[in-house]
Motif scaffolding. Structure first.
Motif, PDB file in Angstrom:
ATOM      1  N   GLY A 142       0.804  -1.207   0.000  1.00  0.00           N
ATOM      2  CA  GLY A 142       0.000   0.000   0.000  1.00  0.00           C
ATOM      3  C   GLY A 142       0.841   1.262   0.000  1.00  0.00           C
ATOM      4  N   PRO A 143       0.200   2.433  -0.079  1.00  0.00           N
ATOM      5  CA  PRO A 143       0.938   3.691  -0.177  1.00  0.00           C
ATOM      6  C   PRO A 143       1.354   4.234   1.186  1.00  0.00           C
ATOM      7  CG  PRO A 143      -1.406   4.124  -0.325  1.00  0.00           C
ATOM      8  CD  PRO A 143      -1.256   2.623  -0.236  1.00  0.00           C
ATOM      9  N   VAL A 144       2.425   5.030   1.193  1.00  0.00           N
ATOM     10  CA  VAL A 144       2.768   5.841   2.359  1.00  0.00           C
ATOM     11  C   VAL A 144       1.980   7.142   2.225  1.00  0.00           C
ATOM     12  CG1 VAL A 144       4.587   6.957   3.681  1.00  0.00           C
ATOM     13  CG2 VAL A 144       5.063   4.815   2.463  1.00  0.00           C
ATOM     14  N   GLU A 151      -5.173  11.415   1.860  1.00  0.00           N
ATOM     15  CA  GLU A 151      -5.492  11.053   0.484  1.00  0.00           C
ATOM     16  C   GLU A 151      -4.381  11.469  -0.475  1.00  0.00           C
ATOM     17  OE1 GLU A 151      -8.079   9.128  -0.536  1.00  0.00           O
ATOM     18  OE2 GLU A 151      -8.214   8.911   1.652  1.00  0.00           O
ATOM     19  N   HIS A 152      -3.359  12.146   0.039  1.00  0.00           N
ATOM     20  CA  HIS A 152      -2.246  12.616  -0.787  1.00  0.00           C
ATOM     21  C   HIS A 152      -0.974  11.837  -0.470  1.00  0.00           C
ATOM     22  CE1 HIS A 152      -4.138  16.305  -2.524  1.00  0.00           C
ATOM     23  NE2 HIS A 152      -4.978  16.050  -1.540  1.00  0.00           N
ATOM     24  N   THR A 153      -0.078  11.800  -1.429  1.00  0.00           N
ATOM     25  CA  THR A 153       1.194  11.102  -1.247  1.00  0.00           C
ATOM     26  C   THR A 153       2.072  11.838  -0.240  1.00  0.00           C
ATOM     27  OG1 THR A 153       3.190  10.288  -2.348  1.00  0.00           O
ATOM     28  CG2 THR A 153       2.252  12.319  -3.211  1.00  0.00           C
ATOM     29  N   ALA A 154       2.937  11.073   0.429  1.00  0.00           N
ATOM     30  CA  ALA A 154       3.952  11.657   1.310  1.00  0.00           C
ATOM     31  C   ALA A 154       5.219  11.992   0.538  1.00  0.00           C
ATOM     32  CB  ALA A 154       4.274  10.695   2.454  1.00  0.00           C
ATOM     33  N   ILE A 389      -2.867  10.195  -3.858  1.00  0.00           N
ATOM     34  CA  ILE A 389      -2.469   8.801  -4.047  1.00  0.00           C
ATOM     35  C   ILE A 389      -3.103   8.289  -5.344  1.00  0.00           C
ATOM     36  CG2 ILE A 389      -2.666   6.469  -3.125  1.00  0.00           C
ATOM     37  CD1 ILE A 389      -0.868   8.201  -1.400  1.00  0.00           C
ATOM     38  N   GLY A 390      -2.328   7.575  -6.144  1.00  0.00           N
ATOM     39  CA  GLY A 390      -2.809   7.024  -7.406  1.00  0.00           C
ATOM     40  C   GLY A 390      -2.308   7.779  -8.619  1.00  0.00           C
ATOM     41  N   PRO A 394       2.384   2.852  -9.389  1.00  0.00           N
ATOM     42  CA  PRO A 394       3.456   2.102 -10.061  1.00  0.00           C
ATOM     43  C   PRO A 394       2.974   0.910 -10.864  1.00  0.00           C
ATOM     44  CG  PRO A 394       3.425   1.541  -7.742  1.00  0.00           C
ATOM     45  CD  PRO A 394       2.422   2.647  -7.930  1.00  0.00           C
ATOM     46  N   THR A 395       1.676   0.594 -10.779  1.00  0.00           N
ATOM     47  CA  THR A 395       1.137  -0.498 -11.595  1.00  0.00           C
ATOM     48  C   THR A 395       0.530   0.016 -12.898  1.00  0.00           C
ATOM     49  OG1 THR A 395      -1.082  -0.440 -10.600  1.00  0.00           O
ATOM     50  CG2 THR A 395       0.580  -1.757  -9.481  1.00  0.00           C
ATOM     51  N   ALA A 396       0.519   1.322 -13.085  1.00  0.00           N
ATOM     52  CA  ALA A 396      -0.022   1.904 -14.324  1.00  0.00           C
ATOM     53  C   ALA A 396       0.958   1.700 -15.471  1.00  0.00           C
ATOM     54  CB  ALA A 396      -0.296   3.391 -14.107  1.00  0.00           C
ATOM     55  N   ASP A 397       0.564   2.125 -16.663  1.00  0.00           N
ATOM     56  CA  ASP A 397       1.443   2.045 -17.828  1.00  0.00           C
ATOM     57  C   ASP A 397       2.697   2.866 -17.582  1.00  0.00           C
ATOM     58  OD1 ASP A 397       1.850   1.531 -20.827  1.00  0.00           O
ATOM     59  OD2 ASP A 397       1.965   3.720 -20.684  1.00  0.00           O
ATOM     60  N   TYR A 398       3.850   2.305 -17.955  1.00  0.00           N
ATOM     61  CA  TYR A 398       5.129   2.970 -17.695  1.00  0.00           C
ATOM     62  C   TYR A 398       5.165   4.382 -18.257  1.00  0.00           C
ATOM     63  CZ  TYR A 398       9.911   4.471 -18.504  1.00  0.00           C
ATOM     64  OH  TYR A 398      11.058   5.226 -18.580  1.00  0.00           O
ATOM     65  N   GLN A 399       4.697   4.568 -19.489  1.00  0.00           N
ATOM     66  CA  GLN A 399       4.801   5.893 -20.099  1.00  0.00           C
ATOM     67  C   GLN A 399       3.990   6.926 -19.333  1.00  0.00           C
ATOM     68  OE1 GLN A 399       7.091   6.212 -22.664  1.00  0.00           O
ATOM     69  NE2 GLN A 399       6.872   8.336 -21.995  1.00  0.00           N
ATOM     70  N   GLN A 400       2.854   6.520 -18.818  1.00  0.00           N
ATOM     71  CA  GLN A 400       2.053   7.441 -18.006  1.00  0.00           C
ATOM     72  C   GLN A 400       2.822   7.827 -16.749  1.00  0.00           C
ATOM     73  OE1 GLN A 400      -2.215   6.679 -17.000  1.00  0.00           O
ATOM     74  NE2 GLN A 400      -1.508   6.720 -14.866  1.00  0.00           N
TER      75      GLN A 400
END
Length: 468
Positions: A142-144, A151-154, A389-390, A394-400
């Motif tokens: 899961g995310p930090v 709801e936001h990234t650290a 977050i999201g 890191p599971t999305a398409d690499y180019q994105q």
């Protein structure tokens, strides 16, 4: 807004590290009380923040019960170490689960020096896989999450360390920076984050083997005096004689500086909101008597392509040499799309790497001309406000993923290539109430000048904590 603070009526109180040292020395609090408070705070907020990679509570408790001091100014202050350096008795997993954990037999070079200051580790903190992303969002773990708004990234890659310091779990934690990974999470979490001059602090052997030393160890803190005290103490433990000493910086300098301000990175102009906040910071500097000049970015556009190729080469080396480096349990299939995409990027362009490395090694010629005219360069730390977050899944398409990374992390990689120092300070706030970092860079070896300016700005425009 969902804010997470660990601060409680306990032995840690609202102390920063320097304040806690004084409380320990006067007997206001005991080492055992401090460690128990830090453990309780970790347990209270980690379910929401997800910053813990490995806990070493019993080790910290045992140390706190010792009857004699260990030496070092920071003796007894609880901390965390990012999970990409070797610490005896702890595994190193680099933000991934692509191999079976192995316990380190001895401290690496950095941990040996870090712990000689007296800091007491409670364990290790999570990072993005190998530190490649600016957001730690592990597919399984899961995310930090950002304690200012979960709801936001650290930020990343020193995400767990920054989230815990910002939330008040500990006053200081280890971070390191290969493309912004001290400054990015400092900016996202409202902290002080100094990436020091190359060679200022020791590196572990695996990081010394890189063809270009872009990684720099350091810390994240809530106060400038904690960062200054840390570098003073590290200098007492192990000083690099080839660099000017930082010494004991305890406040602002009377010198007025020539400061350049730039809101356009190599990749893009900062967002309108971040641009406005940067100009407001420039206005504060002018009111303080500094000489501020707006400039265009002098760094050639090719820099980002060259840096990305070198960054991806590091992924290539880790993926292709995985079993040799991490053991027979290494599984490429467990790596995330960003790591694998970087590996493919490098594989297709290896023939370009020697020229890219040569250009990266020469980029300091450009910044040296800049620092000959200006004492400090001010930019935003990041090109836009902290995403949810999201956004960097890191599971999305690499180019994105890579397009979004380059778009957001557009200012910080330069000093990793040049080796020059840069500090992120939490001098601004977004319309949504999240911290926004301002970055100040200086000439090679001028870390003390950055700390002096940081002290001045902290006094002129104090930044909030989650509990103030």
């Amino acid at each position: 807004m969902d804010r997470i603070s660990a601060v409680a009526d306990d032995a840690l109180g609202e102390f920063d590290a320097v304040g806690l040292v004084e409380a320990l020395r006067t007997g206001t609090v005991s080492p055992t009380e401090v460690i128990e408070a830090a453990i309780a705070r970790t347990e209270a907020v980690n379910p929401a923040l997800n910053g813990l990679a490995y806990e070493a509570y019993d080790r910290a408790r045992t140390r706190s019960r010792r009857s004699h001091p260990y030496g070092g100014f920071l003796d007894g202050v609880p901390t965390f170490i990012k999970d990409n350096v070797a610490v005896a008795g702890m595994p190193t997993m680099e933000g991934t689960d692509a191999w079976e954990p192995r316990i380190a037999a001895e401290d690496g070079d950095f941990a040996r020096a870090y712990l000689a200051t007296g800091l007491v580790p409670l364990g290790k903190t999570l990072l993005s896989e190998f530190g490649f992303s600016a957001s730690a969002e592990h597919p399984r773990l899961g995310p930090v999450r950002n304690p200012w708004h979960t709801e936001h990234t650290a930020g990343a890659s020193s995400s767990g360390s920054a989230a815990f310091v910002a939330a008040g779990v500990v006053p200081i934690a280890h971070a390191n920076d290969g493309g912004g990974s001290i400054r990015i999470p400092a900016a996202c979490n409202g902290l002080v984050g100094l990436k020091p001059t190359r060679g200022r602090l020791p590196l572990d052997a695996n990081m010394r083997q890189m063809p270009l030393h872009i990684v720099h160890n350091g810390v994240v803190t809530r106060s400038v005096r904690d960062t200054a005290a840390f570098y003073r103490e590290m200098e007492r433990v192990q000083r690099n004689p080839r660099l000017p000493a930082i010494g004991d910086v305890t406040g602002p300098s009377a010198n007025r500086l020539r400061i350049a301000v730039c809101t356009r990175s190599i990749a893009r102009e900062a967002s309108p909101e971040v641009t406005e906040l940067t100009h407001k910071t420039a206005a504060v500097l002018e009111r303080l008597g500094h000489h501020v000049t707006a400039i265009e970015n002098p760094v050639p556009e090719r820099f980002m392509d060259d840096f990305l190729l070198y960054w991806s080469f590091l992924a290539f080396a880790l993926v292709r040499g995985g079993r040799r480096t991490f053991g027979q349990s290494f599984q490429r299939s467990q790596l995330d799309n960003l790591t694998l995409g970087l590996e493919r990027h490098a594989a297709r362009r290896l023939h370009r790497l020697p020229a890219a490395l040569a250009r990266l090694a020469r980029i300091r010629r450009v910044t040296s001309r800049l620092t000959a005219s200006y004492d400090i360069v001010l930019t935003p730390t990041l090109a836009d406000v902290t995403p949810r977050i999201g956004h960097l899944d890191p599971t999305a398409d690499y180019q994105q993923i890579i397009d979004r990374l380059i778009d957001w992390v557009a200012f910080t990689p330069l000093q990793n290539a040049t080796g020059e120092p840069a500090i992120s300070l939490p001098l601004a706030e977004s319309a949504s109430g999240l911290p926004v970092g301002m970055m100040f860079s200086a000439a090679h070896g001028e870390d003390a000048r950055l700390l002096e300016l940081a002290f001045e700005l902290e006094q002129a425009q104090p930044w909030p904590t989650l509990w103030t």
